[in-house]
Motif scaffolding. Structure first.
Motif, PDB file in Angstrom:
ATOM      1  N   ILE A  38       0.835  -1.209   0.000  1.00 14.71           N
ATOM      2  CA  ILE A  38       0.000   0.000   0.000  1.00 14.71           C
ATOM      3  C   ILE A  38       0.867   1.255   0.000  1.00 14.71           C
ATOM      4  N   GLU A  39       1.899   1.247   0.822  1.00 15.71           N
ATOM      5  CA  GLU A  39       2.722   2.439   0.992  1.00 15.71           C
ATOM      6  C   GLU A  39       3.715   2.669  -0.144  1.00 15.71           C
ATOM      7  N   VAL A  40       4.263   1.600  -0.719  1.00 11.37           N
ATOM      8  CA  VAL A  40       5.347   1.762  -1.686  1.00 11.37           C
ATOM      9  C   VAL A  40       4.949   1.399  -3.110  1.00 11.37           C
ATOM     10  N   TYR A  41       4.087   0.401  -3.267  1.00 16.53           N
ATOM     11  CA  TYR A  41       3.713  -0.066  -4.606  1.00 16.53           C
ATOM     12  C   TYR A  41       2.190  -0.120  -4.776  1.00 16.53           C
ATOM     13  N   PRO A  42       1.476   0.968  -4.503  1.00 18.88           N
ATOM     14  CA  PRO A  42       0.001   0.905  -4.556  1.00 18.88           C
ATOM     15  C   PRO A  42      -0.546   0.583  -5.942  1.00 18.88           C
ATOM     16  N   GLU A  43       0.208   0.936  -6.989  1.00 17.72           N
ATOM     17  CA  GLU A  43      -0.280   0.685  -8.345  1.00 17.72           C
ATOM     18  C   GLU A  43      -0.263  -0.790  -8.706  1.00 17.72           C
ATOM     19  N   THR A  44       0.425  -1.623  -7.903  1.00 21.44           N
ATOM     20  CA  THR A  44       0.499  -3.051  -8.218  1.00 21.44           C
ATOM     21  C   THR A  44      -0.628  -3.859  -7.573  1.00 21.44           C
ATOM     22  N   LEU A  45      -1.463  -3.200  -6.809  1.00 23.17           N
ATOM     23  CA  LEU A  45      -2.628  -3.881  -6.239  1.00 23.17           C
ATOM     24  C   LEU A  45      -3.767  -3.857  -7.260  1.00 23.17           C
ATOM     25  N   PRO A  46      -4.474  -4.975  -7.424  1.00 20.10           N
ATOM     26  CA  PRO A  46      -5.582  -4.999  -8.382  1.00 20.10           C
ATOM     27  C   PRO A  46      -6.742  -4.124  -7.927  1.00 20.10           C
ATOM     28  N   ALA A  47      -7.571  -3.754  -8.874  1.00 17.95           N
ATOM     29  CA  ALA A  47      -8.655  -2.804  -8.626  1.00 17.95           C
ATOM     30  C   ALA A  47      -9.553  -3.166  -7.449  1.00 17.95           C
ATOM     31  N   PRO A  48      -9.984  -4.430  -7.291  1.00 20.54           N
ATOM     32  CA  PRO A  48     -10.843  -4.736  -6.146  1.00 20.54           C
ATOM     33  C   PRO A  48     -10.155  -4.473  -4.812  1.00 20.54           C
ATOM     34  N   ALA A  49      -8.864  -4.796  -4.722  1.00 14.34           N
ATOM     35  CA  ALA A  49      -8.124  -4.542  -3.485  1.00 14.34           C
ATOM     36  C   ALA A  49      -7.972  -3.048  -3.256  1.00 14.34           C
ATOM     37  N   ARG A  50      -7.697  -2.314  -4.314  1.00 16.47           N
ATOM     38  CA  ARG A  50      -7.561  -0.860  -4.194  1.00 16.47           C
ATOM     39  C   ARG A  50      -8.870  -0.237  -3.703  1.00 16.47           C
ATOM     40  N   ALA A  51      -9.985  -0.725  -4.238  1.00 11.97           N
ATOM     41  CA  ALA A  51     -11.289  -0.205  -3.816  1.00 11.97           C
ATOM     42  C   ALA A  51     -11.576  -0.551  -2.364  1.00 11.97           C
ATOM     43  N   ALA A  52     -11.300  -1.792  -1.983  1.00 14.67           N
ATOM     44  CA  ALA A  52     -11.565  -2.231  -0.616  1.00 14.67           C
ATOM     45  C   ALA A  52     -10.719  -1.481   0.399  1.00 14.67           C
ATOM     46  N   LEU A  53      -9.515  -1.099  -0.014  1.00 16.56           N
ATOM     47  CA  LEU A  53      -8.590  -0.401   0.876  1.00 16.56           C
ATOM     48  C   LEU A  53      -8.633   1.118   0.704  1.00 16.56           C
ATOM     49  N   SER A  54      -9.557   1.592  -0.144  1.00 14.86           N
ATOM     50  CA  SER A  54      -9.722   3.032  -0.426  1.00 14.86           C
ATOM     51  C   SER A  54      -8.432   3.660  -0.936  1.00 14.86           C
ATOM     52  N   ILE A  55      -7.734   2.943  -1.814  1.00 15.95           N
ATOM     53  CA  ILE A  55      -6.488   3.454  -2.389  1.00 15.95           C
ATOM     54  C   ILE A  55      -6.787   4.210  -3.676  1.00 15.95           C
ATOM     55  N   THR A  56      -6.362   5.449  -3.704  1.00 20.59           N
ATOM     56  CA  THR A  56      -6.515   6.259  -4.913  1.00 20.59           C
ATOM     57  C   THR A  56      -5.166   6.703  -5.466  1.00 20.59           C
ATOM     58  N   ASP A  57      -4.095   6.458  -4.715  1.00 21.53           N
ATOM     59  CA  ASP A  57      -2.748   6.834  -5.125  1.00 21.53           C
ATOM     60  C   ASP A  57      -2.373   6.095  -6.405  1.00 21.53           C
ATOM     61  N   GLY A  58      -2.001   6.863  -7.422  1.00 24.68           N
ATOM     62  CA  GLY A  58      -1.628   6.261  -8.693  1.00 24.68           C
ATOM     63  C   GLY A  58      -0.290   5.564  -8.658  1.00 24.68           C
ATOM     64  N   GLY A  59       0.520   5.830  -7.641  1.00 20.55           N
ATOM     65  CA  GLY A  59       1.821   5.197  -7.528  1.00 20.55           C
ATOM     66  C   GLY A  59       2.895   5.963  -8.268  1.00 20.55           C
ATOM     67  N   THR A  60       4.130   5.644  -7.948  1.00 24.20           N
ATOM     68  CA  THR A  60       5.261   6.365  -8.539  1.00 24.20           C
ATOM     69  C   THR A  60       6.159   5.491  -9.407  1.00 24.20           C
ATOM     70  N   HIS A  61       5.962   4.189  -9.381  1.00 26.74           N
ATOM     71  CA  HIS A  61       6.889   3.294 -10.084  1.00 26.74           C
ATOM     72  C   HIS A  61       6.470   2.981 -11.521  1.00 26.74           C
ATOM     73  N   PHE A  62       5.202   2.578 -11.712  1.00 28.83           N
ATOM     74  CA  PHE A  62       4.778   2.023 -12.997  1.00 28.83           C
ATOM     75  C   PHE A  62       3.531   2.722 -13.535  1.00 28.83           C
ATOM     76  N   ASP A  63       3.459   2.797 -14.882  1.00 29.14           N
ATOM     77  CA  ASP A  63       2.211   3.238 -15.516  1.00 29.14           C
ATOM     78  C   ASP A  63       1.734   2.221 -16.554  1.00 29.14           C
ATOM     79  N   THR A  64       2.481   1.125 -16.696  1.00 24.82           N
ATOM     80  CA  THR A  64       2.163   0.088 -17.678  1.00 24.82           C
ATOM     81  C   THR A  64       2.405  -1.280 -17.048  1.00 24.82           C
ATOM     82  N   VAL A  65       1.509  -2.219 -17.295  1.00 20.81           N
ATOM     83  CA  VAL A  65       1.674  -3.583 -16.796  1.00 20.81           C
ATOM     84  C   VAL A  65       1.596  -4.556 -17.970  1.00 20.81           C
TER      85      VAL A  65
END
Length: 200
Positions: A42-69
């Motif tokens: 959550i703190e370092v790689y929030p963009e690597t969490l799948p959408a359902p987990a992001r929603a459940a954890l209220s994560i909106t941070d786009g992340g700083t590492h990746f923009d493509t998977v």
């Protein structure tokens, strides 16, 4: 230039999944997710969490590492079986497959072309780094283009399963330089390696 980063969880004996290739962290999985491990994601790689987990954890941070998977068909189909046609709608999502045909989701790009050529082209484009999600077949095909490894090392062994790289990777010894590491109280370690200039 953008880097291709193989960001992957591995057991101590070098496996990323069990022999059946199913999601090891899913409902019937064998891979525990300790609280400190999840917090690190959550703190370092929030963009690597799948959408359902992001929603459940209220994560909106786009992340700083990746923009493509990037992922292969087998890995992508794990999400499809769980009802997710795009597990990472916050990222550009490419799936490499010569058999999948039409994409099940308009936001997911299915690429039938050579993964190496595609990655070399992606590296020339502007943006953040490129996350190689897996699986082992795609990682084996892209072995020569991987610039960095981030291994989420779990303190467990499973004896047999899907290895970090499939046999699509040719024998090509490479040296890696440890550039960062974090060891959690639960025993998991986040190990970051950059590809060294020369092989051993």
């Amino acid at each position: 230039m953008r880097k291709l980063v193989y960001y992957i969880a591995s057991t101590l004996d070098g496996f990323i999944a069990g022999p059946d290739g199913a999601d090891p962290t899913g409902p019937d999985g064998f891979w525990p997710i300790p609280e400190d491990y999840l917090q690190r994601l959550i703190e370092v790689y929030p963009e690597t969490l799948p959408a359902p987990a992001r929603a459940a954890l209220s994560i909106t941070d786009g992340g700083t590492h990746f923009d493509t998977v990037l992922e292969g068909r087998r890995s992508y189909e794990i999400g499809l079986r769980a009802g997710l046609s795009d597990a990472y709608p916050h990222l550009r999502h490419l799936v490499f497959s010569r058999t999948l045909g039409t994409s099940p989701d308009p936001a997911v790009e299915v690429i039938a072309d050579d993964p190496l050529a595609t990655v070399r082209e992606l590296k020339q484009q502007d943006g953040k780094d490129i996350w190689l999600l897996g699986g082992a077949q795609l990682a084996g095909s892209l072995y020569a283009e991987i610039d960095s490894l981030i291994v989420k090392l779990s303190p467990m062994t499973i004896g047999a399963g899907i290895p970090l790289f499939s046999d699509r990777a040719s024998f090509d010894p490479r040296s890696w330089k440890l550039t960062d590491h974090t060891v959690l109280k639960s025993g998991a370690a986040f190990l970051t390696y950059a590809r060294a200039a020369t092989a051993v």
